[in-house]
Design a protein around this motif. Structure first.
Motif, PDB file in Angstrom:
ATOM      1  N   ALA A   1       0.733  -1.268   0.133  1.00  0.00           N
ATOM      2  CA  ALA A   1      -0.064  -0.014  -0.059  1.00  0.00           C
ATOM      3  C   ALA A   1       0.844   1.262   0.163  1.00  0.00           C
ATOM      4  N   GLY A   2       0.528   2.333  -0.452  1.00  0.00           N
ATOM      5  CA  GLY A   2       0.892   3.630  -0.553  1.00  0.00           C
ATOM      6  C   GLY A   2       0.441   4.410   0.530  1.00  0.00           C
ATOM      7  N   LEU A   3       1.345   5.052   1.031  1.00  0.00           N
ATOM      8  CA  LEU A   3       0.958   6.106   2.246  1.00  0.00           C
ATOM      9  C   LEU A   3       1.404   7.452   2.209  1.00  0.00           C
ATOM     10  N   THR A   4       0.883   8.378   2.101  1.00  0.00           N
ATOM     11  CA  THR A   4       1.422   9.838   2.165  1.00  0.00           C
ATOM     12  C   THR A   4       1.040  10.564   3.513  1.00  0.00           C
ATOM     13  N   ILE A   5       1.953  11.106   4.093  1.00  0.00           N
ATOM     14  CA  ILE A   5       1.722  11.765   5.290  1.00  0.00           C
ATOM     15  C   ILE A   5       2.179  13.332   5.174  1.00  0.00           C
ATOM     16  N   LYS A   6       0.971  14.294   5.297  1.00  0.00           N
ATOM     17  CA  LYS A   6       1.305  15.686   5.212  1.00  0.00           C
ATOM     18  C   LYS A   6       1.296  16.409   6.510  1.00  0.00           C
ATOM     19  N   PHE A   7       2.512  17.151   6.503  1.00  0.00           N
ATOM     20  CA  PHE A   7       2.502  17.866   7.791  1.00  0.00           C
ATOM     21  C   PHE A   7       2.259  19.303   7.568  1.00  0.00           C
ATOM     22  N   SER A   8       1.482  20.044   8.298  1.00  0.00           N
ATOM     23  CA  SER A   8       1.312  21.425   7.891  1.00  0.00           C
ATOM     24  C   SER A   8       1.837  22.103   9.320  1.00  0.00           C
ATOM     25  N   GLY A   9       2.726  23.100   9.231  1.00  0.00           N
ATOM     26  CA  GLY A   9       3.137  23.963  10.377  1.00  0.00           C
ATOM     27  C   GLY A   9       2.970  25.599   9.804  1.00  0.00           C
ATOM     28  N   LYS A  10       4.061  26.345   9.919  1.00  0.00           N
ATOM     29  CA  LYS A  10       3.871  27.686   9.519  1.00  0.00           C
ATOM     30  C   LYS A  10       5.381  28.069   8.816  1.00  0.00           C
ATOM     31  N   THR A  11       5.100  28.534   7.789  1.00  0.00           N
ATOM     32  CA  THR A  11       6.395  29.169   7.091  1.00  0.00           C
ATOM     33  C   THR A  11       6.839  30.688   7.766  1.00  0.00           C
ATOM     34  N   SER A  12       8.122  30.712   7.659  1.00  0.00           N
ATOM     35  CA  SER A  12       8.692  31.941   8.455  1.00  0.00           C
ATOM     36  C   SER A  12       9.882  32.276   7.496  1.00  0.00           C
TER      37      SER A  12
ATOM     38  N   LYS B   1       9.181  -8.899   8.762  1.00  0.00           N
ATOM     39  CA  LYS B   1       7.826  -9.001   8.726  1.00  0.00           C
ATOM     40  C   LYS B   1       7.423  -8.090   7.643  1.00  0.00           C
ATOM     41  N   ILE B   2       8.016  -6.849   7.675  1.00  0.00           N
ATOM     42  CA  ILE B   2       7.741  -5.526   6.922  1.00  0.00           C
ATOM     43  C   ILE B   2       8.807  -4.938   6.082  1.00  0.00           C
ATOM     44  N   LEU B   3       8.303  -4.236   5.170  1.00  0.00           N
ATOM     45  CA  LEU B   3       9.355  -3.362   4.300  1.00  0.00           C
ATOM     46  C   LEU B   3       8.652  -2.079   3.930  1.00  0.00           C
ATOM     47  N   CYS B   4       9.318  -1.109   4.396  1.00  0.00           N
ATOM     48  CA  CYS B   4       8.744   0.352   4.029  1.00  0.00           C
ATOM     49  C   CYS B   4       9.761   0.997   3.274  1.00  0.00           C
TER      50      CYS B   4
ATOM     51  N   ILE C   1       5.818  13.195   3.291  1.00  0.00           N
ATOM     52  CA  ILE C   1       6.448  12.068   2.888  1.00  0.00           C
ATOM     53  C   ILE C   1       5.685  10.899   2.521  1.00  0.00           C
ATOM     54  N   SER C   2       6.209  10.317   1.206  1.00  0.00           N
ATOM     55  CA  SER C   2       5.262   9.175   0.648  1.00  0.00           C
ATOM     56  C   SER C   2       6.194   8.022   0.863  1.00  0.00           C
ATOM     57  N   LEU C   3       5.385   6.724   1.109  1.00  0.00           N
ATOM     58  CA  LEU C   3       5.980   5.500   1.505  1.00  0.00           C
ATOM     59  C   LEU C   3       5.365   4.439   0.633  1.00  0.00           C
ATOM     60  N   THR C   4       5.979   3.282   0.524  1.00  0.00           N
ATOM     61  CA  THR C   4       5.389   2.142   0.157  1.00  0.00           C
ATOM     62  C   THR C   4       5.776   1.154   1.056  1.00  0.00           C
ATOM     63  N   LEU C   5       4.688   0.494   1.682  1.00  0.00           N
ATOM     64  CA  LEU C   5       4.714  -0.392   2.828  1.00  0.00           C
ATOM     65  C   LEU C   5       4.241  -1.715   2.195  1.00  0.00           C
ATOM     66  N   ARG C   6       5.089  -2.675   2.699  1.00  0.00           N
ATOM     67  CA  ARG C   6       4.963  -4.078   2.334  1.00  0.00           C
ATOM     68  C   ARG C   6       4.998  -4.964   3.311  1.00  0.00           C
ATOM     69  N   ALA C   7       4.420  -6.218   3.272  1.00  0.00           N
ATOM     70  CA  ALA C   7       4.275  -6.966   4.144  1.00  0.00           C
ATOM     71  C   ALA C   7       3.787  -8.355   3.684  1.00  0.00           C
ATOM     72  N   TYR C   8       4.124  -9.728   4.255  1.00  0.00           N
ATOM     73  CA  TYR C   8       3.662 -10.901   3.746  1.00  0.00           C
ATOM     74  C   TYR C   8       2.183 -11.071   4.268  1.00  0.00           C
ATOM     75  N   SER C   9       1.664 -10.390   5.206  1.00  0.00           N
ATOM     76  CA  SER C   9       0.310 -10.540   5.621  1.00  0.00           C
ATOM     77  C   SER C   9      -0.259  -9.136   5.598  1.00  0.00           C
ATOM     78  N   GLU C  10      -1.434  -9.175   5.374  1.00  0.00           N
ATOM     79  CA  GLU C  10      -2.245  -7.859   5.374  1.00  0.00           C
ATOM     80  C   GLU C  10      -2.454  -7.308   6.807  1.00  0.00           C
ATOM     81  N   SER C  11      -2.605  -8.251   7.888  1.00  0.00           N
ATOM     82  CA  SER C  11      -2.475  -7.727   9.152  1.00  0.00           C
ATOM     83  C   SER C  11      -1.286  -7.253   9.688  1.00  0.00           C
TER      84      SER C  11
END
Length: 165
Positions: free
Chosen positions: A7-18, A48-51, A72-82
């Motif tokens: 699965a792909g996962l993107t995490i976005k952080f919002s702070g404050k520009t200065s 068990k996992i690879l990111c 940051i965008s990631l690809t998560l891999r594992a041998y089981s969905e759980s």
């Protein structure tokens, strides 16, 4: 035999520009992204996992500005969905903790989910029997492929091929 889910996962952080001369007046997500990368790096030691980090986007090439947004965008891999779900939750929880502790907001988006592909034991026996009858060499794989595959969606629909015949 099982082939990895991903699965792909993107995490976005919002702070404050200065202004870069006053970084203390802003919230630059570079440091919490770095902390999240460290968490991912330490977690990748598991079998068990690879990111895989596939993209980091932070600010612009403007030497007078301290960025306030990053992702940051990631690809998560594992041998089981759980196992993959569990690791995804750990990554998201860590991102949420880092964001809250530093005054950032964050959001997550999921992409390109591929379920695990599981070879049913009876189906494997039938394929091996057919190959033997045709005098074909049978080579068992010591480990599953780590690539994901659309076929996982099909095996979710039809778990036991024998029921079709």
């Amino acid at each position: 035999m099982c082939q990895c889910c991903s699965a792909g996962l993107t995490i976005k952080f919002s702070g404050k520009t200065s202004h870069a001369s006053e970084p203390e007046k802003g919230l630059n997500p570079a440091y919490i992204i770095a902390d999240l990368i460290k968490f991912i790096s330490d977690s990748n030691k598991s079998q068990k996992i690879l990111c895989t980090i596939i993209n980091i986007n932070l600010g612009e090439k403007n030497f007078g500005i301290s960025p306030g947004e990053g992702e940051i965008s990631l690809t998560l891999r594992a041998y089981s969905e759980s196992a993959m779900r569990e690791f995804r939750n750990q990554v998201v929880n860590m991102a949420e903790t880092l964001a809250k502790n530093s005054g950032f907001s964050f959001q997550c988006e999921n992409f390109d989910y591929f379920p695990e592909t599981v070879s049913e034991p009876e189906s494997v026996k039938r394929v091996k029997r057919a190959a033997k009858n045709l005098n074909l060499e049978i080579i068992d794989m010591p480990d599953a492929f780590r690539a994901s595959e659309d076929f996982g969606w099909y095996t979710k629909q039809v778990r036991q091929w024998d029921k079709l015949s």
